[in-house]
Design a protein around this motif. Structure first.
Motif, PDB file in Angstrom:
ATOM      1  N   VAL A 223      55.736  53.879  38.470  1.00 23.49           N
ATOM      2  CA  VAL A 223      55.596  53.594  39.914  1.00 23.49           C
ATOM      3  C   VAL A 223      56.137  55.109  40.389  1.00 23.49           C
ATOM      4  O   VAL A 223      57.710  55.656  40.092  1.00 23.49           O
ATOM      5  CB  VAL A 223      56.052  52.720  40.299  1.00 23.49           C
ATOM      6  N   ILE A 224      56.485  55.202  41.792  1.00 25.82           N
ATOM      7  CA  ILE A 224      57.280  56.244  42.312  1.00 25.82           C
ATOM      8  C   ILE A 224      58.425  56.075  44.013  1.00 25.82           C
ATOM      9  O   ILE A 224      57.121  55.191  43.902  1.00 25.82           O
ATOM     10  CB  ILE A 224      56.577  57.518  42.636  1.00 25.82           C
ATOM     11  N   ALA A 225      58.875  55.263  43.837  1.00 22.08           N
ATOM     12  CA  ALA A 225      60.062  54.165  44.284  1.00 22.08           C
ATOM     13  C   ALA A 225      59.732  54.626  45.768  1.00 22.08           C
ATOM     14  O   ALA A 225      60.090  55.952  46.361  1.00 22.08           O
ATOM     15  CB  ALA A 225      61.387  54.161  43.743  1.00 22.08           C
ATOM     16  N   GLY A 226      59.337  53.718  46.821  1.00 23.34           N
ATOM     17  CA  GLY A 226      59.258  53.817  47.591  1.00 23.34           C
ATOM     18  C   GLY A 226      59.767  52.290  48.401  1.00 23.34           C
ATOM     19  O   GLY A 226      60.389  51.659  48.218  1.00 23.34           O
ATOM     20  N   ASP A 227      60.538  52.976  50.145  1.00 27.09           N
ATOM     21  CA  ASP A 227      60.812  51.916  50.750  1.00 27.09           C
ATOM     22  C   ASP A 227      60.584  51.244  52.140  1.00 27.09           C
ATOM     23  O   ASP A 227      60.939  51.000  53.679  1.00 27.09           O
ATOM     24  CB  ASP A 227      61.964  52.079  50.912  1.00 27.09           C
ATOM     25  N   TYR A 234      58.077  61.078  52.417  1.00 27.98           N
ATOM     26  CA  TYR A 234      58.646  62.695  51.256  1.00 27.98           C
ATOM     27  C   TYR A 234      58.768  62.494  50.383  1.00 27.98           C
ATOM     28  O   TYR A 234      58.516  63.932  49.775  1.00 27.98           O
ATOM     29  CB  TYR A 234      59.183  62.810  52.818  1.00 27.98           C
ATOM     30  N   ARG A 235      59.917  61.550  49.879  1.00 31.04           N
ATOM     31  CA  ARG A 235      60.962  61.999  48.680  1.00 31.04           C
ATOM     32  C   ARG A 235      59.325  62.152  47.828  1.00 31.04           C
ATOM     33  O   ARG A 235      59.453  63.008  46.437  1.00 31.04           O
ATOM     34  CB  ARG A 235      61.512  60.905  48.580  1.00 31.04           C
ATOM     35  N   ALA A 236      59.222  60.822  48.083  1.00 36.69           N
ATOM     36  CA  ALA A 236      57.619  60.856  46.607  1.00 36.69           C
ATOM     37  C   ALA A 236      56.604  61.879  46.497  1.00 36.69           C
ATOM     38  O   ALA A 236      56.166  62.531  45.700  1.00 36.69           O
ATOM     39  CB  ALA A 236      57.124  59.323  46.638  1.00 36.69           C
ATOM     40  N   SER A 253      51.778  52.219  52.438  1.00 43.50           N
ATOM     41  CA  SER A 253      51.659  51.671  54.097  1.00 43.50           C
ATOM     42  C   SER A 253      50.984  53.585  54.537  1.00 43.50           C
ATOM     43  O   SER A 253      52.032  54.747  54.150  1.00 43.50           O
ATOM     44  CB  SER A 253      52.837  51.803  54.302  1.00 43.50           C
ATOM     45  N   ASP A 254      50.893  53.535  55.804  1.00 44.06           N
ATOM     46  CA  ASP A 254      50.778  54.940  56.677  1.00 44.06           C
ATOM     47  C   ASP A 254      51.781  54.941  56.570  1.00 44.06           C
ATOM     48  O   ASP A 254      51.616  56.941  56.634  1.00 44.06           O
ATOM     49  CB  ASP A 254      49.723  54.384  57.973  1.00 44.06           C
ATOM     50  N   GLU A 255      53.129  54.208  56.774  1.00 46.23           N
ATOM     51  CA  GLU A 255      54.389  55.378  57.858  1.00 46.23           C
ATOM     52  C   GLU A 255      54.599  56.538  56.579  1.00 46.23           C
ATOM     53  O   GLU A 255      55.054  57.234  56.379  1.00 46.23           O
ATOM     54  CB  GLU A 255      55.081  54.797  57.992  1.00 46.23           C
ATOM     55  N   MET A 256      54.664  56.200  55.066  1.00 49.34           N
ATOM     56  CA  MET A 256      54.886  56.420  53.698  1.00 49.34           C
ATOM     57  C   MET A 256      54.252  56.913  53.526  1.00 49.34           C
ATOM     58  O   MET A 256      54.418  58.100  53.244  1.00 49.34           O
ATOM     59  CB  MET A 256      55.142  55.451  53.036  1.00 49.34           C
ATOM     60  N   ARG A 262      53.253  65.653  54.034  1.00 51.76           N
ATOM     61  CA  ARG A 262      54.038  66.383  54.664  1.00 51.76           C
ATOM     62  C   ARG A 262      54.779  66.704  52.965  1.00 51.76           C
ATOM     63  O   ARG A 262      54.466  68.635  53.610  1.00 51.76           O
ATOM     64  CB  ARG A 262      55.140  65.671  55.570  1.00 51.76           C
ATOM     65  N   ALA A 263      54.841  66.099  52.750  1.00 49.81           N
ATOM     66  CA  ALA A 263      55.898  66.609  51.886  1.00 49.81           C
ATOM     67  C   ALA A 263      54.613  67.982  50.988  1.00 49.81           C
ATOM     68  O   ALA A 263      54.527  69.078  49.927  1.00 49.81           O
ATOM     69  CB  ALA A 263      55.958  66.461  50.678  1.00 49.81           C
ATOM     70  N   LEU A 264      53.376  67.412  50.472  1.00 49.91           N
ATOM     71  CA  LEU A 264      52.922  68.151  49.992  1.00 49.91           C
ATOM     72  C   LEU A 264      52.119  69.252  50.285  1.00 49.91           C
ATOM     73  O   LEU A 264      51.482  70.314  50.163  1.00 49.91           O
ATOM     74  CB  LEU A 264      51.163  67.303  49.548  1.00 49.91           C
TER      75      LEU A 264
END
Length: 341
Positions: A223-227, A234-236, A253-256, A262-264
């Protein structure tokens, strides 16, 4: 002779409404307080007079006259997540339709059970007749049960440990729709970026993600952590971009997902050609992302209305609930595709 309108130098009052509608002031009071012992035709005349005159009920006076505040309380976690605002809109709509007002008490994210109890007490002091618990965790303690026994309440349940809970949105079904969509496109596995583990829906979606992969004979990747925040997405995304064989991601979530995409892009990996992304919520911006997000829609406003109507039913002792479809729905857009050959 036609009824006289009030003079321009004062606001209309109950006497003016009664005169225009041809009824007594007591009848006007009963209609405005939502009592049922008024003939429908009489009530329509009173409401038409109210509309024409622009009469507004003074809340404190109405409360004194009827012995009821007609206030619904709502406890929410203080957050800028779209879902909280959308659920609130649904609660407000249902309350207004039944002549209730809404007052809200916010608690901090990751708040203690005592903070929710204090919020409950605060709403009771403000005159709330019933309370919607829009909270991320199960609140089952003697202190909370004491309060819910004396003041009607209901949960705005996006997740629950009780499979028979009312108004329940199936978080396992949400994850299944997302993960099965990606696997059915031909992806060999699906990575996962969950929300904050404090929320029960996070735990249930992660359970279902693992279960679907296991059923297909696939060992779940880490699992890649999110909040819930775009920053965590972005970090994920930067982590996913560094894994060459990661071709599909389920983001909670859409917001994550906005941050992840963007990061990709910054790392030179295109969506969906290199990485397919499925998220959850279907907020207003999801269809306008680049690319437009494939996401699992949650009916937030309907959930808010359902919670408020259930509470109003308890308060009125009548069935005022409407049929509410709380099934999640997969909205397929441009962020998912089969993996490259």
């Amino acid at each position: 002779m036609s009824p006289r309108h009030p003079s321009e130098d004062r606001a209309p009052n109950q006497v003016d409404v009664a005169r225009m509608a041809g009824v007594s002031t007591q009848t006007v009071s009963r209609v405005m307080s939502g009592q049922q012992n008024v003939r429908p035709e009489t009530a329509r005349r009173v409401l038409a007079a109210v509309e024409e005159l622009g009469y507004r009920v003074h809340a404190a006076a109405a409360s004194l006259a009827s012995g009821r505040s007609r206030i619904l309380g709502v406890i929410v976690v203080s957050t800028d997540r779209y879902s909280t605002a959308a659920v609130g809109v649904g609660i407000e709509q249902a309350a207004a339709a039944h002549r209730y007002t809404v007052t809200t008490a916010s608690v901090a994210d990751h708040a203690s059970p005592e903070a929710f109890i204090e919020a409950f007490d605060r709403l009771e002091r403000q005159g709330a007749e019933g309370i919607v618990l829009g909270v991320p965790v199960e609140l089952d303690s003697p202190a909370m049960r004491l309060r819910t026994d004396r003041t009607p309440s209901t949960r705005n349940e996006r997740a629950s440990v009780d499979p028979d809970a009312p108004l329940l949105l199936d978080q396992h079904a949400i994850a299944r729709l997302a993960v099965e969509h990606l696997l059915d496109l031909g992806h060999k596995t699906v990575w996962h970026v969950p929300g904050d583990e404090y929320w029960l829906e996070t735990q249930q979606r992660q359970e279902a993600w693992e279960q679907v992969l296991t059923e297909r004979g696939i060992t779940p990747p880490p699992v890649i952590a999110g909040d819930w925040t775009p920053e965590s997405g972005y970090r994920a995304g930067r982590i996913i971009a560094s894994i060459p064989d990661a071709t599909a991601v389920f983001v909670s979530s859409d917001e994550m997902a906005f941050g992840l995409i963007r990061a990709l892009h910054e790392a030179g990996r295109s969506v969906p050609e290199d990485v397919s992304v499925v998220s959850v919520d279907d907020i207003a911006l999801a269809g306008f992302a680049s690319p437009a997000l494939t996401t699992v829609r949650q009916p937030f406003e309907q959930m808010g209305r359902a919670a408020a109507l259930r509470l109003i039913s308890q308060l009125e002792g009548t069935d005022v609930t409407d049929a509410v479809d709380v099934r999640p729905e997969l909205i397929v857009r441009a962020s998912t595709a089969p993996p490259r050959p």
